[in-house]
Structures are given as C-alpha cells and as structure tokens.
Design a protein around this motif. Sequence first.
Motif, PDB file in Angstrom:
ATOM      1  N   VAL A 132       0.841  -1.207   0.000  1.00  0.00           N
ATOM      2  CA  VAL A 132       0.000   0.000   0.000  1.00  0.00           C
ATOM      3  C   VAL A 132       0.871   1.250   0.000  1.00  0.00           C
ATOM      4  O   VAL A 132       0.631   2.186  -0.785  1.00  0.00           O
ATOM      5  CB  VAL A 132      -0.963  -0.012   1.214  1.00  0.00           C
ATOM      6  CG1 VAL A 132      -1.637   1.329   1.391  1.00  0.00           C
ATOM      7  CG2 VAL A 132      -1.985  -1.118   1.040  1.00  0.00           C
ATOM      8  N   THR A 133       1.874   1.295   0.852  1.00  0.00           N
ATOM      9  CA  THR A 133       2.715   2.492   0.895  1.00  0.00           C
ATOM     10  C   THR A 133       3.559   2.643  -0.368  1.00  0.00           C
ATOM     11  O   THR A 133       3.805   3.767  -0.813  1.00  0.00           O
ATOM     12  CB  THR A 133       3.633   2.472   2.139  1.00  0.00           C
ATOM     13  OG1 THR A 133       4.354   1.255   2.177  1.00  0.00           O
ATOM     14  CG2 THR A 133       2.823   2.650   3.406  1.00  0.00           C
ATOM     15  N   VAL A 136       1.205   4.167  -2.954  1.00  0.00           N
ATOM     16  CA  VAL A 136       1.030   5.592  -2.649  1.00  0.00           C
ATOM     17  C   VAL A 136       2.286   6.365  -3.028  1.00  0.00           C
ATOM     18  O   VAL A 136       2.207   7.439  -3.642  1.00  0.00           O
ATOM     19  CB  VAL A 136       0.686   5.800  -1.157  1.00  0.00           C
ATOM     20  CG1 VAL A 136       0.747   7.254  -0.773  1.00  0.00           C
ATOM     21  CG2 VAL A 136      -0.686   5.215  -0.859  1.00  0.00           C
ATOM     22  N   VAL A 140       2.675   9.399  -5.849  1.00  0.00           N
ATOM     23  CA  VAL A 140       3.130  10.726  -5.456  1.00  0.00           C
ATOM     24  C   VAL A 140       4.315  11.156  -6.319  1.00  0.00           C
ATOM     25  O   VAL A 140       4.447  12.307  -6.686  1.00  0.00           O
ATOM     26  CB  VAL A 140       3.526  10.760  -3.957  1.00  0.00           C
ATOM     27  CG1 VAL A 140       4.231  12.044  -3.583  1.00  0.00           C
ATOM     28  CG2 VAL A 140       2.307  10.567  -3.110  1.00  0.00           C
TER      29      VAL A 140
END
Length: 141
Positions: A132-133, A136, A140
């Motif tokens: 998940v990170t 993300v 970004v």
Amino acid sequence: MVIAAVYFVIAVFGAVAFARVLDRQMEGPRLRAAWAGRTAEARCTGVRTEEVQDVEGVPVSLTHPTLQFRTDTGRIVAFEERQRQLDVAYGDVVTVYYDADAPEEATARVPSFMPRRARELVVGLGCAFALVTAVVLAGVL
C-alpha cells in the motif's frame, strides 16, 4: 516508480526479518515442534519462586514449576516450565507436549493461535503495508 519498487523490496525484507526475530522471541520453533510431537502426563516435582519487578517497578512473584514425565521410550525427563502463567502446585499432574527428538524442550503450554501463526501474520501484514505504501509512493512521485 523505481524508488517505490526499491522501498517495497526493502520493506518486505524488513517484515520478514522482524517476523523471524519475533518468532524466536516467542519461542515459536520450540513450541511448534513440541505441539507437533507427542503428549504425556507430567507431575510437578517442585516450584521455584522468583521475585521480579514489572515495568512500573511493582514487585511481582513468578513461579516456575519443575515437571517430570516419562517419554514413550521410557526415558524420564524433568524440565522447568518457561511459561509464567502455569499455576500448578507440588504433586499436580498436567499434560505436556514434547518432540520425541528433544523431550527436554517440552512445554505445558496449550497450543494456541498466536505462537503458531505470529510469523505468518507479521509477514502478511508487513507485506500488505509495504504494498500500500509503495503504491502511494509511486503515485506521489
């Protein structure tokens, strides 16, 4: 994108390493081997009391019973239970779990979910968090 992929790989390795350390700390390999082995009835032959302090400095008495049992081969084994919550008195009989190859590593702990599956849970949750990170982070950048 490359940074997110590198982060993901490092985070997965971190989760696996943390899970292995946690598993050893919780005595997972020893407990799983004992639970997969045989059972026997053990008698408490002594209780050692230890005075310690908890994290807040409050005195606590811990008891460590010495349990003795006979293996399937007739060998008599005595060991001190490492589990603090075992409340037995001299002469009490409890069920112990042991690996036939290492009966001195026996335990009176009843098989439970967390010691059996803690390693897999930590790795799974760590990998999910890393994924998940990383997604993300890739969005970004």
